[in-house]
Design an enzyme around this catalytic site. Structure first.
Site, PDB file in Angstrom:
ATOM      1  N   GLN A 123      -5.583  -6.507  -5.858  1.00  0.00           N
ATOM      2  CA  GLN A 123      -6.036  -6.766  -4.534  1.00  0.00           C
ATOM      3  C   GLN A 123      -7.355  -5.996  -4.191  1.00  0.00           C
ATOM      4  OE1 GLN A 123      -3.928  -5.628  -0.789  1.00  0.00           O
ATOM      5  NE2 GLN A 123      -3.776  -8.195  -0.507  1.00  0.00           N
ATOM      6  N   ARG A 146      -6.459 -13.627  -0.076  1.00  0.00           N
ATOM      7  CA  ARG A 146      -5.262 -13.255   0.816  1.00  0.00           C
ATOM      8  C   ARG A 146      -5.730 -13.414   2.371  1.00  0.00           C
ATOM      9  NH1 ARG A 146      -0.217  -8.945   1.939  1.00  0.00           N
ATOM     10  NH2 ARG A 146       1.266 -10.632   1.368  1.00  0.00           N
ATOM     11  N   ARG A 185       9.021  -4.790   0.491  1.00  0.00           N
ATOM     12  CA  ARG A 185       9.793  -3.810   0.982  1.00  0.00           C
ATOM     13  C   ARG A 185      11.085  -3.422   0.122  1.00  0.00           C
ATOM     14  NH1 ARG A 185       9.658  -5.271   7.285  1.00  0.00           N
ATOM     15  NH2 ARG A 185       9.635  -7.297   5.955  1.00  0.00           N
ATOM     16  N   THR A 244       0.915  -1.210  -0.093  1.00  0.00           N
ATOM     17  CA  THR A 244      -0.063   0.212  -0.033  1.00  0.00           C
ATOM     18  C   THR A 244       0.878   1.403   0.215  1.00  0.00           C
ATOM     19  OG1 THR A 244      -1.575  -1.062   1.072  1.00  0.00           O
ATOM     20  CG2 THR A 244      -1.725   1.359   1.198  1.00  0.00           C
ATOM     21  N   HIS A 261      -5.174  -8.930   7.579  1.00  0.00           N
ATOM     22  CA  HIS A 261      -4.775  -7.829   8.158  1.00  0.00           C
ATOM     23  C   HIS A 261      -5.788  -7.047   8.810  1.00  0.00           C
ATOM     24  CE1 HIS A 261      -0.655  -7.982   6.186  1.00  0.00           C
ATOM     25  NE2 HIS A 261      -0.309  -8.229   7.435  1.00  0.00           N
ATOM     26  N   HIS A 295      -8.881  -9.174  -0.626  1.00  0.00           N
ATOM     27  CA  HIS A 295      -8.118  -8.834   0.555  1.00  0.00           C
ATOM     28  C   HIS A 295      -8.930  -9.498   1.750  1.00  0.00           C
ATOM     29  CE1 HIS A 295      -5.598  -7.149   3.117  1.00  0.00           C
ATOM     30  NE2 HIS A 295      -5.194  -6.111   2.809  1.00  0.00           N
ATOM     31  N   TYR A 339      -8.953  -6.029   7.921  1.00  0.00           N
ATOM     32  CA  TYR A 339     -10.036  -5.370   6.973  1.00  0.00           C
ATOM     33  C   TYR A 339     -11.213  -5.942   7.143  1.00  0.00           C
ATOM     34  CZ  TYR A 339      -5.644  -2.586   6.175  1.00  0.00           C
ATOM     35  OH  TYR A 339      -4.645  -1.918   6.030  1.00  0.00           O
TER      36      TYR A 339
END
Length: 406
Positions: free
Chosen positions: A108, A237, A344, A33, A188, A185, A190
């Site tokens: 996603q 995911r 990353r 993101t 995490h 998605h 959401y």
């Protein structure tokens, strides 16, 4: 960091079939993101350049940053969406570039739920909703009350509208935009994760209570999208051990293995009936979102998933921690159906795949630039051996613009 061992002669660089496509290698750009879209959530010229650079190595699977499935699914500023014709047209230009590079794309689809911004939702005339009225922190509760948009549970009618209307539009737009895969998605903390986990789902109707009921939203969505997208282009995911955004993970009343074993078993049951999803993407407990977890604080193990799910897996979560040997990566690839996701280091190394193949030194990422809105730390990373100098004072003036032409 120290130059990694060259991985070009390992299974990482063997092709593999994922759904209907033959992917050139097993390095995946995991969803990352960032805030570089336009004000109306249209993907921008900065994003076009970004995805173009990271898809140059042929056969790479690029998963986009989380993308709003609808306006109700937000709102954060400068996050891309896929619910308008304008969004779709911009994503199509990005996909044309990815495909010209002979790589592949997965979008996603995102719905924030309780971690959305109640003020922005209020300004858009939209309610602040989740599985239940369980705020994720006190600041969110305070803001929601101040702006007069308190968190409330979705009604059954609203759930149906999200599944059969909003996600339908997003999925059809994704296909029109040329995405090779559509990833749901459900990780995490959401919205879909909020329904799955008992700490955030206190409902007493058919969408709450038992594991079967808490998984109903996700599975109903999967079943609805299979005939629209095609099972071999649909993915999901999950993050069984994530505590990100105050999810309870293993502290919950029901253990994550119990909840997620049921979910994955249901997905495998659909696969056995002829509707095998393209892949399941799993977040490893070595990370919480974009942060590493100290080895002594890591809890959980996703090995139970591979015992249930027989299809393609994408695993992501700090695979560079044991470089230069990449022992964990090598172990996970041994089943011949796993791909590994990086985010990353893919940010700071646009030629990341080539560097892994050839054992070239990786440029460290700079976390402070992840969530800014200008070009500095976004499209200002060199390929290996390139010496182009970027001036921060100039690059911070470069902000997202509309994508022009092709």
């Amino acid at each position: 960091m120290t130059a990694p061992r060259a991985l070009g002669d390992t299974k990482l660089f063997e092709p593999i079939k994922v759904g209907r496509n033959n992917i050139g290698h097993r390095v995946v750009f995991a969803p990352t993101t960032r805030y570089r879209a336009l004000k109306d959530h249209t993907p921008s010229d900065l994003q076009l350049e970004y995805y173009d650079a990271r898809s140059k190595f042929p056969g790479t699977l690029i998963t986009t940053e989380a993308t709003f499935s609808s306006e109700q699914g937000g709102l954060f500023d400068n996050i891309p969406g896929i619910y308008t014709d304008r969004h779709t047209a911009a994503w199509k230009k990005i996909n044309e570039r990815i495909h010209a590079n002979k790589s592949f794309s997965s979008i996603q689809l995102w719905f924030l739920g309780r971690v959305g911004n109640p003020k922005l939702l209020k300004e858009a005339g939209l309610p602040f909703v989740s599985a239940s009225d369980v705020y994720w922190n006190e600041d969110s509760k305070k803001l929601a009350e101040e702006v007069g948009n308190p968190l409330r549970p979705l009604t059954k009618e609203e759930i149906k509208d999200i599944i059969y209307n909003k996600y339908t539009i997003a999925a059809k737009n994704a296909l029109e935009a040329g995405f090779d895969y559509v990833e749901i998605h459900s990780a995490h903390g959401y919205l879909l994760d909020q329904f799955l986990q008992p700490s955030t789902n206190h409902r007493t109707d058919e969408y709450g209570g038992s594991i079967e009921n808490r998984a109903r939203f996700v599975l109903e969505l999967v079943d609805h999208l299979i005939p629209i997208v095609g099972a071999d282009r649909l993915a999901i995911r999950i993050s069984p051990w994530a505590k990100f955004q105050n999810m309870k993970a293993e502290e919950d009343v029901v253990h994550p293995i119990t909840t997620f074993s049921y979910l994955v078993n249901e997905l495998q049951r659909r696969a056995d009936a002829g509707n095998q999803l393209a892949y399941i993407s799993v977040v490893e407990p070595r990370v919480q979102a974009s942060y590493d977890v100290d080895v002594n604080a890591q809890v959980g193990d996703n090995s139970f998933i591979s015992k249930i799910w027989k299809g393609i897996l994408i695993k992501a979560g700090s695979y560079t921690y044991d470089a230069p040997e990449f022992t964990t990566l090598r172990t996970d690839l041994a089943d011949n159906r796993t791909l590994v996701g990086f985010s990353r280091y893919f940010t700071s190394n646009p030629d990341f795949v080539k560097r892994l193949r050839d054992g070239l030194e990786l440029t460290p990422y700079v976390r402070d630039t992840f969530y800014t809105r200008d070009n500095w730390g976004y499209n200002t990373w060199n390929e290996y051996g390139v010496e182009h100098k970027f001036v921060e004072e100039e690059e911070v003036k470069v902000v997202a613009q509309e994508i022009k032409g092709n």
